[in-house]
Design a protein around this motif. Structure first.
Motif, PDB file in Angstrom:
ATOM      1  N   THR A  94       0.853  -1.192   0.000  1.00  0.00           N
ATOM      2  CA  THR A  94       0.000   0.000   0.000  1.00  0.00           C
ATOM      3  C   THR A  94       0.887   1.239   0.000  1.00  0.00           C
ATOM      4  N   THR A 215      -1.627   3.144  -5.804  1.00  0.00           N
ATOM      5  CA  THR A 215      -3.073   2.993  -5.708  1.00  0.00           C
ATOM      6  C   THR A 215      -3.796   4.079  -6.496  1.00  0.00           C
ATOM      7  N   LYS A 216      -3.197   5.257  -6.564  1.00  0.00           N
ATOM      8  CA  LYS A 216      -3.895   6.429  -7.075  1.00  0.00           C
ATOM      9  C   LYS A 216      -3.642   6.605  -8.571  1.00  0.00           C
ATOM     10  N   SER A 219      -2.146   3.642 -10.968  1.00  0.00           N
ATOM     11  CA  SER A 219      -3.146   2.640 -11.330  1.00  0.00           C
ATOM     12  C   SER A 219      -4.268   3.276 -12.142  1.00  0.00           C
ATOM     13  N   SER A 222      -8.842   2.709  -9.495  1.00  0.00           N
ATOM     14  CA  SER A 222      -9.424   2.466  -8.170  1.00  0.00           C
ATOM     15  C   SER A 222      -9.685   0.987  -7.890  1.00  0.00           C
ATOM     16  N   MET A 225      -4.286  -1.854  -4.775  1.00  0.00           N
ATOM     17  CA  MET A 225      -3.548  -1.179  -3.699  1.00  0.00           C
ATOM     18  C   MET A 225      -2.061  -1.438  -3.898  1.00  0.00           C
ATOM     19  N   ASP A 254      -1.389  -7.549  -9.320  1.00  0.00           N
ATOM     20  CA  ASP A 254      -1.502  -6.119  -9.023  1.00  0.00           C
ATOM     21  C   ASP A 254      -0.432  -5.325  -9.763  1.00  0.00           C
ATOM     22  N   SER A 345      -9.397   8.117  -0.805  1.00  0.00           N
ATOM     23  CA  SER A 345      -8.485   7.931  -1.926  1.00  0.00           C
ATOM     24  C   SER A 345      -8.876   8.857  -3.073  1.00  0.00           C
TER      25      SER A 345
END
Length: 408
Positions: A94, A215-216, A219, A222, A225, A254, A345
């Motif tokens: 994260t 994460t933001k 990526s 949404s 993580m 991920d 977020s």
């Protein structure tokens, strides 16, 4: 043994099922994106190769065990290193894990870390929950960096900045802060989630360590993580050793999702910026709004630094309402919004809203006499639709009617 050899062998079906299809042979080109490589166990040709790989993996990136990464995560590490102008990068589960490892890798009991007042709020929680109980001293400096030099101590080992700052986007003179910190023998770590390696590059401005919540914007959807820590060559080894010791790793699935999102990062940021500035210009005209926070605005604190150090803005904007507007009316405004999701977020394609508690988020700057602050993340929707939604929510909650004091 090839598939044909196995079919002709005397091995049982269970044995053949276990070993067949591991290395398919094919002719042709290659995929645009690297494939997803899922692995825990990694097997070697012989004992000599295994010993050699294990001996080298402390200093080199070796595919030796899944917890130390796979070719998929290595591809993302390389991409982030290039984006940040870094020597190397580690991936963490994260964004907060990335910030935590940046602190844990370089600080020990008895050390002091100087942290910006504008830091991501969970970092404040980390100072209380980990740094303080384990004997690592910390203090906060003003978000613009104006008092940082005066707060340096003989045992200060790190200056931790976030620029622009969380929630209201204060700018600091990072090159000046880095020069000051380095003169005292301290490292400089910067949360670069806002800039995402496109609009702000801390390592080029003198920092040693750059942290991002992938994460933001990296990526952008949404649905994943992840955090990243990128460093200079001189700062790399403590981070790499500590991440290995803690078994820090990410899922290759991920990593692949973030790699896919990364391809459109620049284009998405341009759209977020365009849409956000359209909304900003509308917000500035509202009688209920006291201040609009966006570093691209000429009146924003540190706007000149933004012009010098940044190459654009993004979808994050905040606004302070007139102090006479009660919290209940702010809640009604947020609840009346239809296109803005109410959630933490940001960085995805959708628009979001939260109320920012600035008295909890800042300890150096006093916000107790100021109005309520609302943070918006402006997504990829048509900005005129977003403005219409904000307008109806303002009207439905009576905010404009409550704003009786003249704007300053």
């Amino acid at each position: 043994m090839t598939t044909k050899d196995r079919q002709a062998s005397s091995e049982g079906l269970g044995t053949r099922l276990t070993h067949m299809g591991r290395s398919p042979a094919y002719e042709g080109g290659s995929a645009i994106n690297p494939p997803i490589v899922r692995a825990s166990t990694v097997v070697f040709e012989n004992t000599q190769q295994q010993r050699e790989m294990r001996a080298r993996r402390g200093q080199e990136r070796i595919f030796s065990y899944g917890a130390r990464g796979t070719p998929t995560s290595f591809a993302l590490e390389d991409a982030v290193s290039e984006l940040e102008g870094a020597y190397r990068t580690r991936l963490l589960p994260t964004g907060l894990a990335a910030a935590s490892m940046a602190l844990l890798s370089y600080l020990k009991p008895g050390d002091h870390v100087l942290i910006t007042d504008s830091a991501y709020q969970p970092v404040r929680h980390l100072t209380e929950q980990f740094l303080q109980p384990y004997g690592i001293e910390y203090s906060f400096f003003a978000a613009d960096g104006s008092d940082a030099a005066a707060k340096m101590r003989p045992n200060t080992r790190m200056l931790y900045a976030e620029c622009p700052g969380s929630l209201v986007y204060e700018m600091c003179d990072l090159p000046a802060l880095a020069a000051m910190a380095h003169a005292h023998g301290a490292l400089v770590a910067v949360d670069n989630t806002w800039g995402s390696g496109v609009q702000y590059r801390p390592l080029a401005l003198g920092a040693d360590i750059s942290i991002m919540a992938a994460t933001k914007y990296l990526s952008g959807h949404s649905d994943v993580m992840m955090g990243t820590v990128a460093t200079t060559q001189a700062a790399w080894e403590p981070l790499a050793s500590r991440c290995d010791a803690f078994g820090m790793s990410v899922s290759p699935d991920d990593a692949w999702l973030v790699l896919r999102g990364l391809r459109t990062l620049s284009a998405r940021l341009r759209m977020h910026e365009e849409h956000a500035l359209t909304v900003v210009r509308w917000l500035e005209q509202l009688p209920a709004v006291q201040t609009v926070f966006c570093p691209a605005l000429p009146g924003h604190q540190g706007h000149e630094l933004w012009l010098r150090d940044c190459s654009g803005t993004n979808g994050l904007i905040s606004f302070e309402l007139q102090p006479c507007i009660p919290a209940e009316a702010v809640d009604r405004f947020i609840d009346n919004l239809q296109l803005f999701g109410l959630g933490a977020s940001w960085g995805g394609y959708e628009s979001l809203v939260i109320a920012a508690n600035m008295t909890q988020a800042r300890s150096v700057t006093d916000w107790s006499q100021r109005g309520s602050v609302v943070r918006l993340h402006i997504g990829l929707e048509d900005p005129q639709d977003l403005i219409a939604d904000l307008a109806q929510a303002m009207e439905g909650s009576g905010l404009n009617g409550l704003a009786t004091k003249p704007r300053t």
